[in-house]
Motif scaffolding. Structure first.
Motif, PDB file in Angstrom:
ATOM      1  N   VAL A   1     -23.805 -31.340  44.064  1.00 11.75           N
ATOM      2  CA  VAL A   1     -24.040 -30.373  42.983  1.00 11.75           C
ATOM      3  C   VAL A   1     -23.871 -31.045  41.629  1.00 11.75           C
ATOM      4  N   GLY A   2     -22.837 -31.844  41.478  1.00 15.91           N
ATOM      5  CA  GLY A   2     -22.624 -32.549  40.213  1.00 15.91           C
ATOM      6  C   GLY A   2     -23.756 -33.497  39.883  1.00 15.91           C
TER       7      GLY A   2
ATOM      8  N   LEU B   1     -26.970 -31.196  39.122  1.00 11.96           N
ATOM      9  CA  LEU B   1     -26.906 -30.254  37.999  1.00 11.96           C
ATOM     10  C   LEU B   1     -26.090 -30.752  36.813  1.00 11.96           C
TER      11      LEU B   1
ATOM     12  N   THR C   1     -20.596 -30.441  34.545  1.00 14.25           N
ATOM     13  CA  THR C   1     -19.995 -29.487  33.612  1.00 14.25           C
ATOM     14  C   THR C   1     -19.044 -28.570  34.361  1.00 14.25           C
TER      15      THR C   1
ATOM     16  N   LYS D   1     -19.008 -25.307  34.545  1.00 15.57           N
ATOM     17  CA  LYS D   1     -19.752 -24.260  35.262  1.00 15.57           C
ATOM     18  C   LYS D   1     -20.375 -24.813  36.548  1.00 15.57           C
ATOM     19  N   ASN D   2     -20.986 -25.972  36.459  1.00 15.89           N
ATOM     20  CA  ASN D   2     -21.601 -26.566  37.644  1.00 15.89           C
ATOM     21  C   ASN D   2     -20.554 -26.980  38.674  1.00 15.89           C
TER      22      ASN D   2
ATOM     23  N   LEU E   1     -19.467 -24.003  40.636  1.00 17.15           N
ATOM     24  CA  LEU E   1     -20.434 -23.738  41.698  1.00 17.15           C
ATOM     25  C   LEU E   1     -20.236 -24.715  42.850  1.00 17.15           C
ATOM     26  N   GLY E   2     -20.140 -25.995  42.545  1.00 18.73           N
ATOM     27  CA  GLY E   2     -19.980 -27.005  43.583  1.00 18.73           C
ATOM     28  C   GLY E   2     -18.706 -26.853  44.389  1.00 18.73           C
TER      29      GLY E   2
ATOM     30  N   SER F   1     -12.376 -28.072  39.047  1.00 14.79           N
ATOM     31  CA  SER F   1     -13.571 -27.977  38.202  1.00 14.79           C
ATOM     32  C   SER F   1     -13.257 -28.387  36.771  1.00 14.79           C
TER      33      SER F   1
ATOM     34  N   SER G   1     -14.751 -31.871  35.092  1.00 13.54           N
ATOM     35  CA  SER G   1     -15.620 -31.751  33.915  1.00 13.54           C
ATOM     36  C   SER G   1     -15.003 -32.415  32.684  1.00 13.54           C
TER      37      SER G   1
END
Length: 178
Positions: free
Chosen positions: A103-104, A107, A110, A112-113, A116-117, A164, A168
């Motif tokens: 995911v990182g 996308l 960040t 937010k990403n 999600l990941g 997260s 980030s």
């Protein structure tokens, strides 16, 4: 630059293998599956190292444990740990790291990403762990979730948010790339 980056990533891979081994010892020994910070280390490995090296660091962790090095929670080791009730969750750490890294990389790293990941990675780990636990015990999904998922949710939500944030915020400094 390419060769130096590769060596740096290999060293970081080894470091995160060790971090996972140490964090797995920080345990609340409930039954049938202990609460451990190993999953936090897996999230961090995927986020900091990316899908390839994050996955590799957790595969090395698994291989060390199966070879008899006491890296699993409560200083346990051996294939019997993987074959036991928490085995699906432990194997799920590698998948978790891969998904977070994927995911990182796709996308961006960040906050937010990474949320999600880390959510997707944790869900994959739960899926593998619950499936293995149900196979071993013959319990249904609801009973397995009551034993092996719901008690972990508050801590895992905390791990997700903290991982997260740290990824980030500090990935570029630690790894040297975006």
């Amino acid at each position: 630059m390419g060769n130096n980056h590769s060596v740096r990533m290999q060293v970081m891979c080894a470091l995160f293998t060790a971090v996972c081994a140490v964090f797995s010892q920080l345990t609340i020994p409930i039954q049938p599956v202990p609460i451990t910070l190993g999953s936090f280390a897996a999230l961090m490995a995927g986020g900091f190292l990316g899908k390839r090296y994050g996955f590799l660091s957790l595969v090395i962790y698994l291989l060390l444990g199966m070879a008899g090095v006491p890296v699993f929670s409560m200083m346990r080791a051996g294939v019997s740990v993987i074959a036991g009730p928490s085995g699906g969750f432990i194997v799920g750490f590698a998948v978790m790291a891969f998904i977070v890294g994927l995911v990182g990389e796709k996308l961006g790293f960040t906050f937010k990403n990474m949320l999600l990941g880390t959510v997707l990675g944790t869900a994959a780990c739960y899926t593998m762990g619950l499936a293995w636990f149900m196979f071993l015990t013959g319990n249904g999904l609801w009973a397995s979730m009551l034993l092996c998922m719901f008690p972990f949710l508050p801590g895992d939500i905390t791990k997700i948010v903290l991982a997260s944030y740290l990824i980030s915020r500090y990935r570029k400094r630690l790894i040297g790339t975006n």
